[in-house]
Design a protein around this motif. Sequence first.
Motif, PDB file in Angstrom:
ATOM      1  N   TYR A  96       0.822  -1.202   0.000  1.00  0.00           N
ATOM      2  CA  TYR A  96       0.000   0.000   0.000  1.00  0.00           C
ATOM      3  C   TYR A  96       0.860   1.257   0.000  1.00  0.00           C
ATOM      4  CZ  TYR A  96      -3.407   3.254   2.197  1.00  0.00           C
ATOM      5  OH  TYR A  96      -4.221   4.313   2.502  1.00  0.00           O
ATOM      6  N   TYR A  97       1.957   1.230   0.762  1.00  0.00           N
ATOM      7  CA  TYR A  97       2.808   2.426   0.821  1.00  0.00           C
ATOM      8  C   TYR A  97       3.751   2.502  -0.374  1.00  0.00           C
ATOM      9  CZ  TYR A  97       5.186   6.418   2.667  1.00  0.00           C
ATOM     10  OH  TYR A  97       5.678   7.685   2.814  1.00  0.00           O
ATOM     11  N   VAL A  98       4.342   1.365  -0.774  1.00  0.00           N
ATOM     12  CA  VAL A  98       5.222   1.375  -1.947  1.00  0.00           C
ATOM     13  C   VAL A  98       4.462   1.899  -3.158  1.00  0.00           C
ATOM     14  CG1 VAL A  98       6.510  -0.073  -3.561  1.00  0.00           C
ATOM     15  CG2 VAL A  98       6.738  -0.458  -1.121  1.00  0.00           C
ATOM     16  N   ASP A  99       3.219   1.488  -3.273  1.00  0.00           N
ATOM     17  CA  ASP A  99       2.367   1.934  -4.379  1.00  0.00           C
ATOM     18  C   ASP A  99       2.286   3.452  -4.434  1.00  0.00           C
ATOM     19  OD1 ASP A  99       0.379   2.309  -6.273  1.00  0.00           O
ATOM     20  OD2 ASP A  99      -1.244   1.772  -4.913  1.00  0.00           O
ATOM     21  N   LYS A 100       2.082   4.076  -3.258  1.00  0.00           N
ATOM     22  CA  LYS A 100       1.893   5.527  -3.239  1.00  0.00           C
ATOM     23  C   LYS A 100       3.181   6.301  -3.519  1.00  0.00           C
ATOM     24  CE  LYS A 100      -0.305   6.279   0.722  1.00  0.00           C
ATOM     25  NZ  LYS A 100      -0.652   4.998   1.363  1.00  0.00           N
ATOM     26  N   THR A 101       4.350   5.651  -3.340  1.00  0.00           N
ATOM     27  CA  THR A 101       5.616   6.356  -3.569  1.00  0.00           C
ATOM     28  C   THR A 101       6.155   6.172  -4.979  1.00  0.00           C
ATOM     29  OG1 THR A 101       6.909   4.475  -2.731  1.00  0.00           O
ATOM     30  CG2 THR A 101       6.269   6.165  -1.140  1.00  0.00           C
ATOM     31  N   THR A 102       5.474   5.380  -5.801  1.00  0.00           N
ATOM     32  CA  THR A 102       5.984   5.133  -7.150  1.00  0.00           C
ATOM     33  C   THR A 102       6.125   6.428  -7.950  1.00  0.00           C
ATOM     34  OG1 THR A 102       3.697   4.609  -7.781  1.00  0.00           O
ATOM     35  CG2 THR A 102       5.171   2.749  -7.388  1.00  0.00           C
ATOM     36  N   LEU A 103       5.202   7.360  -7.764  1.00  0.00           N
ATOM     37  CA  LEU A 103       5.279   8.613  -8.517  1.00  0.00           C
ATOM     38  C   LEU A 103       6.530   9.399  -8.123  1.00  0.00           C
ATOM     39  CD1 LEU A 103       3.868  10.524 -10.533  1.00  0.00           C
ATOM     40  CD2 LEU A 103       2.760  11.615  -8.571  1.00  0.00           C
ATOM     41  N   SER A 104       6.879   9.358  -6.835  1.00  0.00           N
ATOM     42  CA  SER A 104       8.064  10.078  -6.370  1.00  0.00           C
ATOM     43  C   SER A 104       9.330   9.538  -7.034  1.00  0.00           C
ATOM     44  CB  SER A 104       8.173   9.958  -4.843  1.00  0.00           C
ATOM     45  OG  SER A 104       9.271  10.684  -4.349  1.00  0.00           O
ATOM     46  N   TYR A 105       9.440   8.220  -7.162  1.00  0.00           N
ATOM     47  CA  TYR A 105      10.601   7.632  -7.827  1.00  0.00           C
ATOM     48  C   TYR A 105      10.546   7.850  -9.327  1.00  0.00           C
ATOM     49  CZ  TYR A 105      11.631   5.571  -3.324  1.00  0.00           C
ATOM     50  OH  TYR A 105      11.924   5.408  -1.998  1.00  0.00           O
ATOM     51  N   ALA A 107       9.556  10.416 -10.706  1.00  0.00           N
ATOM     52  CA  ALA A 107      10.046  11.775 -10.947  1.00  0.00           C
ATOM     53  C   ALA A 107      11.558  11.800 -11.105  1.00  0.00           C
ATOM     54  CB  ALA A 107       9.628  12.689  -9.792  1.00  0.00           C
ATOM     55  N   LEU A 108      12.246  10.886 -10.406  1.00  0.00           N
ATOM     56  CA  LEU A 108      13.697  10.815 -10.540  1.00  0.00           C
ATOM     57  C   LEU A 108      14.120  10.194 -11.864  1.00  0.00           C
ATOM     58  CD1 LEU A 108      14.733   9.545  -6.974  1.00  0.00           C
ATOM     59  CD2 LEU A 108      14.891  11.883  -7.848  1.00  0.00           C
ATOM     60  N   PHE A 109      13.258   9.358 -12.426  1.00  0.00           N
ATOM     61  CA  PHE A 109      13.618   8.585 -13.608  1.00  0.00           C
ATOM     62  C   PHE A 109      13.011   9.118 -14.907  1.00  0.00           C
ATOM     63  CE2 PHE A 109      13.827   4.963 -10.358  1.00  0.00           C
ATOM     64  CZ  PHE A 109      15.152   5.248 -10.059  1.00  0.00           C
ATOM     65  N   GLY A 110      12.561  10.388 -14.885  1.00  0.00           N
ATOM     66  CA  GLY A 110      12.241  11.047 -16.142  1.00  0.00           C
ATOM     67  C   GLY A 110      10.788  11.145 -16.541  1.00  0.00           C
ATOM     68  N   ILE A 111       9.849  10.898 -15.627  1.00  0.00           N
ATOM     69  CA  ILE A 111       8.445  10.967 -16.012  1.00  0.00           C
ATOM     70  C   ILE A 111       8.037  12.381 -16.411  1.00  0.00           C
ATOM     71  CG2 ILE A 111       7.573  11.325 -13.654  1.00  0.00           C
ATOM     72  CD1 ILE A 111       5.133   9.648 -14.415  1.00  0.00           C
ATOM     73  N   LYS A 112       8.621  13.375 -15.745  1.00  0.00           N
ATOM     74  CA  LYS A 112       8.277  14.768 -16.080  1.00  0.00           C
ATOM     75  C   LYS A 112       8.634  15.085 -17.528  1.00  0.00           C
ATOM     76  CE  LYS A 112       8.739  16.871 -11.469  1.00  0.00           C
ATOM     77  NZ  LYS A 112       9.441  17.929 -10.685  1.00  0.00           N
ATOM     78  N   LYS A 113       9.816  14.649 -17.944  1.00  0.00           N
ATOM     79  CA  LYS A 113      10.263  14.922 -19.311  1.00  0.00           C
ATOM     80  C   LYS A 113       9.476  14.113 -20.326  1.00  0.00           C
ATOM     81  CE  LYS A 113      14.369  14.682 -22.287  1.00  0.00           C
ATOM     82  NZ  LYS A 113      15.817  14.308 -22.346  1.00  0.00           N
ATOM     83  N   ASP A 114       9.271  12.805 -20.037  1.00  0.00           N
ATOM     84  CA  ASP A 114       8.609  11.926 -21.009  1.00  0.00           C
ATOM     85  C   ASP A 114       7.145  12.296 -21.232  1.00  0.00           C
ATOM     86  OD1 ASP A 114      10.987  10.642 -21.206  1.00  0.00           O
ATOM     87  OD2 ASP A 114      10.373   8.815 -20.146  1.00  0.00           O
ATOM     88  N   LEU A 115       6.486  12.782 -20.179  1.00  0.00           N
ATOM     89  CA  LEU A 115       5.065  13.153 -20.316  1.00  0.00           C
ATOM     90  C   LEU A 115       4.875  14.658 -20.464  1.00  0.00           C
ATOM     91  CD1 LEU A 115       3.245  10.774 -17.783  1.00  0.00           C
ATOM     92  CD2 LEU A 115       3.836  10.400 -20.183  1.00  0.00           C
ATOM     93  N   SER A 238      14.407  -0.430 -23.868  1.00  0.00           N
ATOM     94  CA  SER A 238      13.706   0.594 -24.645  1.00  0.00           C
ATOM     95  C   SER A 238      12.569   1.215 -23.842  1.00  0.00           C
ATOM     96  CB  SER A 238      13.154  -0.011 -25.941  1.00  0.00           C
ATOM     97  OG  SER A 238      12.278  -1.093 -25.640  1.00  0.00           O
ATOM     98  N   LEU A 239      12.148   0.511 -22.764  1.00  0.00           N
ATOM     99  CA  LEU A 239      11.082   1.020 -21.897  1.00  0.00           C
ATOM    100  C   LEU A 239      11.730   1.825 -20.772  1.00  0.00           C
ATOM    101  CD1 LEU A 239       7.973   0.625 -21.932  1.00  0.00           C
ATOM    102  CD2 LEU A 239       8.271  -1.123 -20.179  1.00  0.00           C
ATOM    103  N   ALA A 240      11.252   3.032 -20.541  1.00  0.00           N
ATOM    104  CA  ALA A 240      11.832   3.909 -19.522  1.00  0.00           C
ATOM    105  C   ALA A 240      11.738   3.275 -18.137  1.00  0.00           C
ATOM    106  CB  ALA A 240      11.120   5.259 -19.532  1.00  0.00           C
ATOM    107  N   SER A 241      12.712   3.593 -17.286  1.00  0.00           N
ATOM    108  CA  SER A 241      12.761   3.018 -15.936  1.00  0.00           C
ATOM    109  C   SER A 241      11.500   3.327 -15.137  1.00  0.00           C
ATOM    110  CB  SER A 241      13.980   3.546 -15.186  1.00  0.00           C
ATOM    111  OG  SER A 241      15.172   3.109 -15.783  1.00  0.00           O
ATOM    112  N   TRP A 242      10.963   4.532 -15.301  1.00  0.00           N
ATOM    113  CA  TRP A 242       9.777   4.893 -14.517  1.00  0.00           C
ATOM    114  C   TRP A 242       8.583   4.038 -14.897  1.00  0.00           C
ATOM    115  CZ3 TRP A 242       5.270   6.575 -16.756  1.00  0.00           C
ATOM    116  CH2 TRP A 242       5.345   7.126 -18.043  1.00  0.00           C
ATOM    117  N   ARG A 243       8.519   3.565 -16.146  1.00  0.00           N
ATOM    118  CA  ARG A 243       7.422   2.680 -16.554  1.00  0.00           C
ATOM    119  C   ARG A 243       7.567   1.310 -15.880  1.00  0.00           C
ATOM    120  NH1 ARG A 243       4.475   5.022 -20.595  1.00  0.00           N
ATOM    121  NH2 ARG A 243       5.502   6.659 -21.822  1.00  0.00           N
ATOM    122  N   TRP A 244       8.801   0.819 -15.802  1.00  0.00           N
ATOM    123  CA  TRP A 244       9.026  -0.440 -15.098  1.00  0.00           C
ATOM    124  C   TRP A 244       8.637  -0.324 -13.628  1.00  0.00           C
ATOM    125  CZ3 TRP A 244       9.264  -4.820 -17.334  1.00  0.00           C
ATOM    126  CH2 TRP A 244       9.878  -4.992 -18.581  1.00  0.00           C
TER     127      TRP A 244
END
Length: 531
Positions: A96-105, A107-115, A238-244
């Motif tokens: 439950y907690y790991v799920d909620k922190t996925t967005l924070s990680y 952000a480190l792996f490029g979600i802001k740029k990719d989206l 080829s799949l970004a780390s944040w997607r994994w």
Amino acid sequence: MEGVQIRHDLEKGEIEQVDEVFEPQDAPETVIPDGFVETSPPEGWRRIFRRNPDIEFIREVAEADKTVLDPQEVKKVERKLYWLIVPALLVDFTFYYVDKTTLSYAALFGIKKDLNLSGTQYSNLGSIFYIGWLVWALPGNLMLAKFPLSKYLAINIMLWGIFLMAQGASKNYGDMVALRFVSGMFEAVADPCFVTMTGTWFTRKPQPTVIGIWYLGNGIGNALGGLLGYGIGHIKTSLASWRWEFIIIGAACSLWAIAMAILIPDAPHSSRWFSRRECVVIMSRKRHDHYTVDKRQLHWDQVWDTVKDVKTYLYFFLGFFANVPNGATTNFGTLLIQGFGFNDLNTTLLQVPYGTWICLVILASIYASHKVDHLNVRTYLMAGVTLLTVLGFALVAFTKGVAPRLIGYYLTGSSNAVFVLALSLVSGNVGGTTKKMLTSASIFIGVAVGNIVGPYSFIASEAPSYHTGVIVCMVSRAAEFVVILILRAALVIPNQRRDAKYAAGDARYDPKIHIVDDVTDRKNLHFRYVA
């Protein structure tokens, strides 16, 4: 009082040979009200989804209440409970907690740029999750009052895992907004389910310990999330780390949901893991707790009683002020640490000691709570630990060195211990099945609103220090301290009034009378609160 009354009258010599927790001279008089049994047993789908206890089971519990329970038999049953229920809830809460922190990680792996996220869009993704939570909190918890607990929770875990995996396939900001909204809806019932399960299976005294153990999932989730983030950050495809990040964690949640549905029983009277006698012992050992029978149906009079109870609103504000900082640090914690001068991967690793500190302070708090339980000072303990979090945010806001700021950030994790004790107040202080669900919903609606507000206090132009956001978090923790003290008064004063009336000779307030019926704490004048 009308109904079947079963009185306790054993010789004092027999009583002195057993632990006082189960002594019959201290045990309440058990009352089974007339009309307790349903006139029309559930059929069809109602029989599958709602299995209330039969009158024979209630009578067996009432008979057991007037005897001395064998301490060894109780210990054997409780040992089985701890090994069956608590580890499963710990795993649940970790996911439950790991799920909620996925967005924070992410952000480190490029979600802001990719989206192509800009302005407040990243903050929006943090808040929209809790808007979904807020929308579904009330209807979701009303459904919780009707359906079997573990099956209902397992279905929700399965669905949030599926939608978490779907976030890994998002193509743009709009996709993420929609998916995080729906994910928040399915997570809205998790905490209330955990609290209700704890109250169902465990007595009031060990509830802080039990909640503390499964709430360790918060610290484990922080540490595990950091390790997972570090490992996933090294995946080069080829799949970004944040997607994994979303796909792997979502798949693990969905798989665990299947095990969850099999492992945890829905109620003592319907468990296949315990014999009939063990089920009776599970309930009879709660003879001092003013427990109510678990009846899976809505009582609208309890809905109205919840609305009129001032404690409902205090629980809301407790959840709110506790989670303005949580919403901020969950989404911006890694960015805040990165601003101290660390690179991406080292930032993920620095979450490990943060999670370790959370575990340690939770363990220390539940140990202290157990030791001083007889003093009824749980809220004072909460208030004291809250001051640690105020100090932590002050260090982050007003010091310049890396070490004191990092120590301050870690101290803010002490809030998890406060919330553990707060949840034990909810699980042990509310009578009535429907009212328990709604009171749990009230604190978690506050949680949702706080998590919605929190991220917006971290202004993008102030990166990486986010000074305004840190100050807001500090003030919110100070407000939480005040709410805790007011809540203590709201619990202690009714106890004093009821004790005074019983001392004056009014038998309606006798704390040794136990009513088996599904009735609220305000209507049950024999009820006493833990504060």
